[in-house]
Design an enzyme around this catalytic site. Structure first.
Site, PDB file in Angstrom:
ATOM      1  N   LYS A  77       0.843  -1.197   0.000  1.00 25.65           N
ATOM      2  CA  LYS A  77       0.000   0.000   0.000  1.00 25.65           C
ATOM      3  C   LYS A  77       0.879   1.248   0.000  1.00 25.65           C
ATOM      4  O   LYS A  77       1.852   1.320   0.743  1.00 25.65           O
ATOM      5  CB  LYS A  77      -0.867  -0.028   1.265  1.00 25.65           C
ATOM      6  CG  LYS A  77      -2.155   0.737   1.178  1.00 25.65           C
ATOM      7  CD  LYS A  77      -2.933   0.548   2.476  1.00 25.65           C
ATOM      8  CE  LYS A  77      -4.299   1.183   2.437  1.00 25.65           C
ATOM      9  NZ  LYS A  77      -5.265   0.451   1.624  1.00 25.65           N
ATOM     10  N   LYS A 144     -21.043  -8.630  -2.900  1.00 28.99           N
ATOM     11  CA  LYS A 144     -21.384  -7.282  -2.431  1.00 28.99           C
ATOM     12  C   LYS A 144     -22.609  -6.792  -3.209  1.00 28.99           C
ATOM     13  O   LYS A 144     -22.856  -7.262  -4.322  1.00 28.99           O
ATOM     14  CB  LYS A 144     -20.197  -6.349  -2.675  1.00 28.99           C
ATOM     15  CG  LYS A 144     -19.073  -6.535  -1.683  1.00 28.99           C
ATOM     16  CD  LYS A 144     -18.187  -5.298  -1.665  1.00 28.99           C
ATOM     17  CE  LYS A 144     -17.289  -5.298  -0.444  1.00 28.99           C
ATOM     18  NZ  LYS A 144     -16.442  -4.095  -0.396  1.00 28.99           N
ATOM     19  N   GLU A 171      -3.075  -9.408   3.180  1.00 25.46           N
ATOM     20  CA  GLU A 171      -4.417  -9.583   2.619  1.00 25.46           C
ATOM     21  C   GLU A 171      -4.289 -10.397   1.335  1.00 25.46           C
ATOM     22  O   GLU A 171      -3.526 -10.029   0.448  1.00 25.46           O
ATOM     23  CB  GLU A 171      -5.058  -8.222   2.305  1.00 25.46           C
ATOM     24  CG  GLU A 171      -6.468  -8.355   1.734  1.00 25.46           C
ATOM     25  CD  GLU A 171      -7.087  -7.012   1.315  1.00 25.46           C
ATOM     26  OE1 GLU A 171      -7.847  -6.447   2.118  1.00 25.46           O
ATOM     27  OE2 GLU A 171      -6.803  -6.542   0.206  1.00 25.46           O
ATOM     28  N   ALA A 183     -13.922  -6.738 -11.733  1.00 27.46           N
ATOM     29  CA  ALA A 183     -13.431  -5.846 -10.674  1.00 27.46           C
ATOM     30  C   ALA A 183     -12.522  -4.745 -11.229  1.00 27.46           C
ATOM     31  O   ALA A 183     -12.596  -3.593 -10.800  1.00 27.46           O
ATOM     32  CB  ALA A 183     -12.705  -6.644  -9.603  1.00 27.46           C
ATOM     33  N   GLU A 186     -14.808  -2.257 -13.121  1.00 25.73           N
ATOM     34  CA  GLU A 186     -15.682  -1.555 -12.173  1.00 25.73           C
ATOM     35  C   GLU A 186     -14.879  -0.512 -11.391  1.00 25.73           C
ATOM     36  O   GLU A 186     -15.344   0.591 -11.154  1.00 25.73           O
ATOM     37  CB  GLU A 186     -16.325  -2.570 -11.214  1.00 25.73           C
ATOM     38  CG  GLU A 186     -17.392  -1.996 -10.315  1.00 25.73           C
ATOM     39  CD  GLU A 186     -16.897  -1.640  -8.936  1.00 25.73           C
ATOM     40  OE1 GLU A 186     -17.679  -1.102  -8.165  1.00 25.73           O
ATOM     41  OE2 GLU A 186     -15.710  -1.888  -8.630  1.00 25.73           O
TER      42      GLU A 186
END
Ligand code: GTP
Ligand code: MG
Length: 227
Positions: A77, A144, A171, A183, A186
């Site tokens: 990240k 979701k 993760e 994904a 989107e």
């Protein structure tokens, strides 16, 4: 030379300055070092988990005649995203807060050909006795509301350094090629909120996700019939 910084680079510089800036130079250097150490540890954890996944893929492709893993991607990240997330959580931007509260600094995405490969890979990884499962979110069984599908796990793995052993969190997102296709697109579309037919677009994206999920099921059944 003479290159101008992009807005993002500028933001990042500001955040890092705010984040790492101590009372004096000595403190700033110290914070920078501990931040770099932590990021090095997350990179090492990514290596450990990636190797485990590659070993499994290697073994399974030897005994079966196909690979349960299509590809593996990973990322650390960015400092700007770390600072933003801690800010959103109302937490101070410190090395301690990162370690304690963020589970997605180290991220691995595993792309599988078929839906059943996802569960096979997840099980084989989490069965290993040095892996602890911290959390699981099965967005395949429970998609979701927008249609997003993927299998998410937070795992903890001990990593050995020169003078210590550190449990590190990673993760792991596991999804099919088709889920990944949806994904990715989107993700590119969803931030454009100021378009006139926003609600219709959301609905159509969801329909695409359902078409894709149905195709994934169909492909899996096809494969089972051939095997
Ligand atoms: P974050 O704060 O984004 O990390 O979310 P979270 O802590 O609630 O975790 P969650 O498991 O729901 O999502 C983690 C990651 O999954 C995100 O950072 C994305 O990479 C991916 N993800 C989750 N939801 C979506 C979605 O609706 N669309 C896309 N494209 N990706 C998603
Ligand atoms: Mg995240």
């Amino acid at each position: 030379m003479g290159q101008t910084m992009t807005k993002e680079e500028n933001n990042q510089k500001e955040l890092v300055k705010e984040f790492l800036g101590g009372e004096n130079e000595e403190e700033t250097v110290e914070r920078l070092m501990s931040f770099n150490t932590l990021m090095m540890r997350y990179r090492s954890a990514i290596r450990e988990v990636t190797t485990k996944l590659q070993v499994l893929d290697d073994e399974l492709s030897l005994y079966g005649d196909r690979n349960p893993i299509e590809s593996i991607q990973s990322r650390i990240k960015k400092p700007v995203s770390i600072a933003e997330k801690l800010g959103r959580m109302g937490l101070p931007v410190t090395v301690e807060a990162i370690e304690k509260n963020l589970n997605d600094v180290a991220g691995i995405r595993v792309i599988c050909p078929f839906i059943d490969d996802i569960y096979k890979v997840a099980n084989m990884l989490t069965c290993q006795d040095d892996i602890t499962v911290v959390a699981v979110k099965d967005y395949i069984k429970n998609p979701k509301p927008n249609g997003y599908r993927s299998y998410h796990m937070i795992v903890e793995i001990p990593v050995f350094f020169s003078d210590c052993k550190k449990p590190m969190r990673v993760e792991v997102q596991i999804r099919t090629v088709a889920m990944d296709f949806w994904a990715s697109l989107e993700h590119q579309i969803k931030y454009k909120k100021n378009v006139p037919e926003h609600d219709t677009l959301i609905q159509e994206l969801k329909e695409c996700a359902e078409t894709i999920a149905a195709t994934d099921e169909k492909m899996q059944n096809l494969r089972r019939r051939i095997e």
